[in-house]
Design a protein around this motif. Structure first.
Motif, mmCIF file in Angstrom:
data_model
loop_
_atom_site.group_PDB
_atom_site.id
_atom_site.type_symbol
_atom_site.label_atom_id
_atom_site.label_comp_id
_atom_site.label_asym_id
_atom_site.label_seq_id
_atom_site.Cartn_x
_atom_site.Cartn_y
_atom_site.Cartn_z
ATOM 1 N N LEU A 9 0.824 -1.204 0.000
ATOM 2 C CA LEU A 9 0.000 0.000 0.000
ATOM 3 C C LEU A 9 0.861 1.259 0.000
ATOM 4 O O LEU A 9 1.680 1.454 0.900
ATOM 5 N N THR A 11 1.681 5.312 0.469
ATOM 6 C CA THR A 11 1.232 6.412 1.320
ATOM 7 C C THR A 11 1.140 7.657 0.448
ATOM 8 O O THR A 11 2.135 8.056 -0.174
ATOM 9 N N ASN A 88 -4.742 7.243 10.211
ATOM 10 C CA ASN A 88 -3.763 7.992 9.409
ATOM 11 C C ASN A 88 -3.191 9.171 10.189
ATOM 12 O O ASN A 88 -3.894 9.802 10.982
ATOM 13 N N ARG A 140 -3.288 6.179 3.873
ATOM 14 C CA ARG A 140 -2.833 4.812 3.577
ATOM 15 C C ARG A 140 -3.820 3.847 4.218
ATOM 16 O O ARG A 140 -4.221 4.043 5.366
ATOM 17 N N ASP A 158 -5.991 2.207 8.714
ATOM 18 C CA ASP A 158 -4.547 2.321 8.557
ATOM 19 C C ASP A 158 -3.892 1.031 9.043
ATOM 20 O O ASP A 158 -4.211 0.542 10.129
#
Length: 289
Positions: A9, A11, A88, A140, A158
């Motif tokens: 993933l 950011t 996040n 993210r 997150d």
């Protein structure tokens, strides 16, 4: 530690400004037929309402804890609302509090131009913030998958928070600690929305017997809750044998069909996803704020 695809993933930054409260009407009729004056609760900065505080009983409507942000551009606001996830990092990038950090605690809305993101900051930071200050989110989490639990969908979470939640794995089943259980019959505003990555899903508190039976008057902002017989994998709907784990994002309301709003984190069948009673299952307790 629950195995995930966290390393896949990216950011990505999204950004919004502290939103000014709006007043579109001076009054309305509540579900009992009584006229009510409008009490503000959405947008702006809530100095004395944070995660860990009560979600029921404020002399206000839809109180959003901490700071409420949005972007004035509709498409940019959609990106902010969709991509941001609970847990996040949030960074103040303008004003007297520039450089201070907080954390995303929830989402609120359903009408895309007015969707808002809710962010928690410490009291000393809240005192320095003003409406219009810009907040950058290191977004993210959307796209998070648990390979060992293919029957459980994950949204708005997150990966760093995943590792801190009260979670265990036994025999292929994901067990999550919850502070309350919510029957599907009281789920209201937000049902039917096609994406659970936007807005929230309200708990109705207008049936006194159900409120007493499930202790819904004791809900706290930031509580992890179990939504019984609800399917939030591809939208929000009622379905027997399905479960959803969500987090309480905003306070109650006097409007019919509305109440404390929750944001979806996990959803799956009762065979794949199990809720375990845990009174300490609250973001404030997890983060010790």
């Amino acid at each position: 530690m629950v195995r995930s695809n966290a390393y896949d993933l990216p950011t990505i930054s999204v950004q919004g400004e502290i939103d000014h409260p709006r007043l579109r009407s001076l009054g309305f009729v509540d579900p009992s037929g009584h006229a009510q004056l409008v009490a503000l609760g959405t947008s702006g900065i809530a100095y004395d309402v944070r995660i860990g505080d009560r979600a029921v009983g404020w002399a206000a409507d839809h109180v959003e804890p901490g700071v409420s942000i949005r972007h004035s551009d509709v498409e940019a606001n959609l990106a902010l609302a969709y991509n941001s996830c609970v847990g996040n990092r949030a960074i103040v990038v303008s004003g007297r509090a520039q450089g201070a950090e907080g954390v995303v605690t929830g989402k609120h809305g359903g009408a895309l131009p007015t969707d808002r993101l809710l962010v928690d900051f410490s009291p000393d930071v809240l005192d320095k913030l003003v409406i219009g200050d810009s907040i950058l989110i290191r977004s993210r989490g959307q796209g998070l998958v648990l390979p060992d639990h293919p029957g459980v969908s994950v949204r708005n979470l997150d990966p760093n928070l995943l590792d801190r939640l009260p979670i265990s794995e036994v025999g292929g089943v994901l067990s999550v600690g919850v502070a309350a259980r919510i029957p599907a019959r009281v789920m209201g505003s937000g049902i039917g929305m096609g994406s659970v990555a936007l807005g929230d899903y309200d708990i109705n508190l207008f049936d006194a017997q159900t409120v007493e039976e499930f202790g819904l008057d004791r809900l706290r902002l930031g509580d992890l809750v179990h939504l019984e017989d609800t399917d939030n994998r591809f939208g929000r709907s009622y379905r027997k044998g399905m479960s959803t784990i969500a987090v309480v994002a905003h306070s109650d309301s006097v409007l019919a069909g509305h109440g404390p709003g929750v944001v979806t984190l996990f959803s799956g069948s009762d065979e794949d996803l199990v809720a375990v009673d845990d009174p300490a299952a609250n973001l404030a307790d997890i983060w010790r704020v």
